[in-house]
Design a protein around this motif. Structure first.
Motif, PDB file in Angstrom:
ATOM      1  N   THR A  13      37.928  31.132   9.813  1.00  0.00           N
ATOM      2  CA  THR A  13      36.748  30.874   9.003  1.00  0.00           C
ATOM      3  C   THR A  13      35.561  30.673   9.930  1.00  0.00           C
ATOM      4  O   THR A  13      35.714  30.268  11.085  1.00  0.00           O
ATOM      5  N   LEU A  14      34.389  30.970   9.415  1.00  0.00           N
ATOM      6  CA  LEU A  14      33.136  30.701  10.110  1.00  0.00           C
ATOM      7  C   LEU A  14      32.177  30.183   9.056  1.00  0.00           C
ATOM      8  O   LEU A  14      32.044  30.773   7.977  1.00  0.00           O
ATOM      9  N   CYS A  15      31.530  29.070   9.340  1.00  0.00           N
ATOM     10  CA  CYS A  15      30.720  28.390   8.343  1.00  0.00           C
ATOM     11  C   CYS A  15      29.356  28.010   8.920  1.00  0.00           C
ATOM     12  O   CYS A  15      29.269  27.492  10.030  1.00  0.00           O
ATOM     13  N   TYR A  16      28.329  28.262   8.128  1.00  0.00           N
ATOM     14  CA  TYR A  16      26.974  27.856   8.476  1.00  0.00           C
ATOM     15  C   TYR A  16      26.533  26.795   7.483  1.00  0.00           C
ATOM     16  O   TYR A  16      26.397  27.055   6.283  1.00  0.00           O
ATOM     17  N   ILE A  17      26.348  25.570   7.991  1.00  0.00           N
ATOM     18  CA  ILE A  17      25.949  24.436   7.172  1.00  0.00           C
ATOM     19  C   ILE A  17      24.425  24.403   7.146  1.00  0.00           C
ATOM     20  O   ILE A  17      23.772  24.451   8.197  1.00  0.00           O
ATOM     21  N   GLU A  18      23.856  24.331   5.933  1.00  0.00           N
ATOM     22  CA  GLU A  18      22.408  24.385   5.736  1.00  0.00           C
ATOM     23  C   GLU A  18      21.851  23.003   5.430  1.00  0.00           C
ATOM     24  O   GLU A  18      22.447  22.249   4.663  1.00  0.00           O
ATOM     25  N   LYS A  19      20.689  22.720   6.037  1.00  0.00           N
ATOM     26  CA  LYS A  19      19.988  21.473   5.730  1.00  0.00           C
ATOM     27  C   LYS A  19      18.527  21.609   6.142  1.00  0.00           C
ATOM     28  O   LYS A  19      18.232  21.942   7.298  1.00  0.00           O
ATOM     29  N   ASP A  20      17.627  21.402   5.213  1.00  0.00           N
ATOM     30  CA  ASP A  20      16.183  21.371   5.496  1.00  0.00           C
ATOM     31  C   ASP A  20      15.708  22.592   6.279  1.00  0.00           C
ATOM     32  O   ASP A  20      14.992  22.466   7.273  1.00  0.00           O
ATOM     33  N   GLU A  55      40.247  25.928   2.123  1.00  0.00           N
ATOM     34  CA  GLU A  55      40.849  24.735   2.731  1.00  0.00           C
ATOM     35  C   GLU A  55      40.655  24.740   4.242  1.00  0.00           C
ATOM     36  O   GLU A  55      40.373  23.692   4.842  1.00  0.00           O
ATOM     37  N   CYS A  56      40.794  25.899   4.869  1.00  0.00           N
ATOM     38  CA  CYS A  56      40.597  26.006   6.318  1.00  0.00           C
ATOM     39  C   CYS A  56      39.159  25.643   6.688  1.00  0.00           C
ATOM     40  O   CYS A  56      38.921  24.867   7.609  1.00  0.00           O
ATOM     41  N   MET A  57      38.194  26.206   5.960  1.00  0.00           N
ATOM     42  CA  MET A  57      36.785  25.937   6.251  1.00  0.00           C
ATOM     43  C   MET A  57      36.484  24.448   6.092  1.00  0.00           C
ATOM     44  O   MET A  57      35.858  23.832   6.963  1.00  0.00           O
ATOM     45  N   VAL A  69      32.551  18.486   3.138  1.00  0.00           N
ATOM     46  CA  VAL A  69      31.923  19.530   2.323  1.00  0.00           C
ATOM     47  C   VAL A  69      32.020  19.164   0.840  1.00  0.00           C
ATOM     48  O   VAL A  69      33.092  18.825   0.349  1.00  0.00           O
ATOM     49  N   THR A  70      30.874  19.265   0.136  1.00  0.00           N
ATOM     50  CA  THR A  70      30.853  19.026  -1.314  1.00  0.00           C
ATOM     51  C   THR A  70      30.388  20.254  -2.090  1.00  0.00           C
ATOM     52  O   THR A  70      30.619  20.336  -3.295  1.00  0.00           O
ATOM     53  N   SER A  71      29.723  21.208  -1.440  1.00  0.00           N
ATOM     54  CA  SER A  71      29.240  22.417  -2.107  1.00  0.00           C
ATOM     55  C   SER A  71      29.171  23.553  -1.094  1.00  0.00           C
ATOM     56  O   SER A  71      28.602  23.390  -0.009  1.00  0.00           O
ATOM     57  N   PHE A  72      29.748  24.712  -1.465  1.00  0.00           N
ATOM     58  CA  PHE A  72      29.774  25.841  -0.542  1.00  0.00           C
ATOM     59  C   PHE A  72      29.816  27.154  -1.306  1.00  0.00           C
ATOM     60  O   PHE A  72      30.087  27.167  -2.512  1.00  0.00           O
ATOM     61  N   ARG A  73      29.559  28.244  -0.585  1.00  0.00           N
ATOM     62  CA  ARG A  73      29.707  29.601  -1.120  1.00  0.00           C
ATOM     63  C   ARG A  73      30.525  30.427  -0.141  1.00  0.00           C
ATOM     64  O   ARG A  73      30.280  30.383   1.071  1.00  0.00           O
ATOM     65  N   PHE A  93      31.388  31.554   5.273  1.00  0.00           N
ATOM     66  CA  PHE A  93      30.921  30.603   4.265  1.00  0.00           C
ATOM     67  C   PHE A  93      29.549  30.042   4.641  1.00  0.00           C
ATOM     68  O   PHE A  93      29.203  29.981   5.823  1.00  0.00           O
ATOM     69  N   THR A  94      28.837  29.590   3.619  1.00  0.00           N
ATOM     70  CA  THR A  94      27.688  28.709   3.831  1.00  0.00           C
ATOM     71  C   THR A  94      27.964  27.429   3.045  1.00  0.00           C
ATOM     72  O   THR A  94      28.599  27.450   1.984  1.00  0.00           O
ATOM     73  N   VAL A  95      27.491  26.308   3.579  1.00  0.00           N
ATOM     74  CA  VAL A  95      27.630  25.001   2.942  1.00  0.00           C
ATOM     75  C   VAL A  95      26.236  24.475   2.676  1.00  0.00           C
ATOM     76  O   VAL A  95      25.398  24.444   3.583  1.00  0.00           O
ATOM     77  N   ASP A  96      25.980  24.079   1.423  1.00  0.00           N
ATOM     78  CA  ASP A  96      24.672  23.505   1.083  1.00  0.00           C
ATOM     79  C   ASP A  96      24.789  22.088   0.545  1.00  0.00           C
ATOM     80  O   ASP A  96      23.804  21.508   0.114  1.00  0.00           O
TER      81      ASP A  96
END
Length: 162
Positions: A13-20, A55-57, A69-73, A93-96
């Protein structure tokens, strides 16, 4: 005999967490024998037996950042081929939404975590193919499949399917 997915598998998995207006990026400088050495990437890692991509992400994000994580795509699949190394199937994935202290992140054994504004990401030392899917993420593209083939650090072919 049923084949099992082990931690050393080529499923990741590869995830980009977004904030501001920023993504949480990892500068991969800590791990020895790292194919990503010196590059900036999102957080993530290898599946362990029985995990779904989600689950991995979620597990990898918490292990590497301490954030829950509480919200993702689920944004896409990236087939990453590196000559003389092999093939990896990255679930992107992205996490917002998340819980936890995003400004006081724990030390990570794989690299240094840093919040980077979207408009400064292009200045980082990225894989050439990462520039493609990061652009697709920013364009808010629907679910896509991207094939990236490399010879060392040089992207030799890319194909986008959507």
């Amino acid at each position: 005999m049923k084949e099992t997915i082990r931690e050393s598998s080529n499923l990741t998995t590869l995830c980009y967490i977004e904030k501001d207006g920023r993504y949480l990026m990892m500068h991969r400088i800590s791990k020895k024998n790292d194919a990503n050495k010196g590059k900036w990437i999102g957080v993530g890692g290898h599946f362990i037996e029985g995990e779904s991509p989600e689950e991995c992400m979620i597990r990898e994000v918490e292990e590497e950042t301490g954030l829950k994580v509480t919200s993702f795509r689920f944004r896409g699949i990236v087939t990453f081929i590196l000559k003389d190394w092999g093939c990896e199937y990255m679930h992107l994935f992205t996490v917002d939404g998340f819980e936890g202290d995003s400004e006081n992140l724990p030390e990570c054994s794989e690299g240094v975590l840093e919040w980077v504004p979207f408009d400064e990401i292009e200045k980082l030392n990225l894989w050439e193919g990462d520039r493609i899917f990061l652009r697709l993420l920013r364009e808010d593209r629907e679910f896509f499949s991207l094939k990236l083939e490399y010879d060392k650090d040089r992207l030799v072919e890319s194909r986008l399917y959507n």
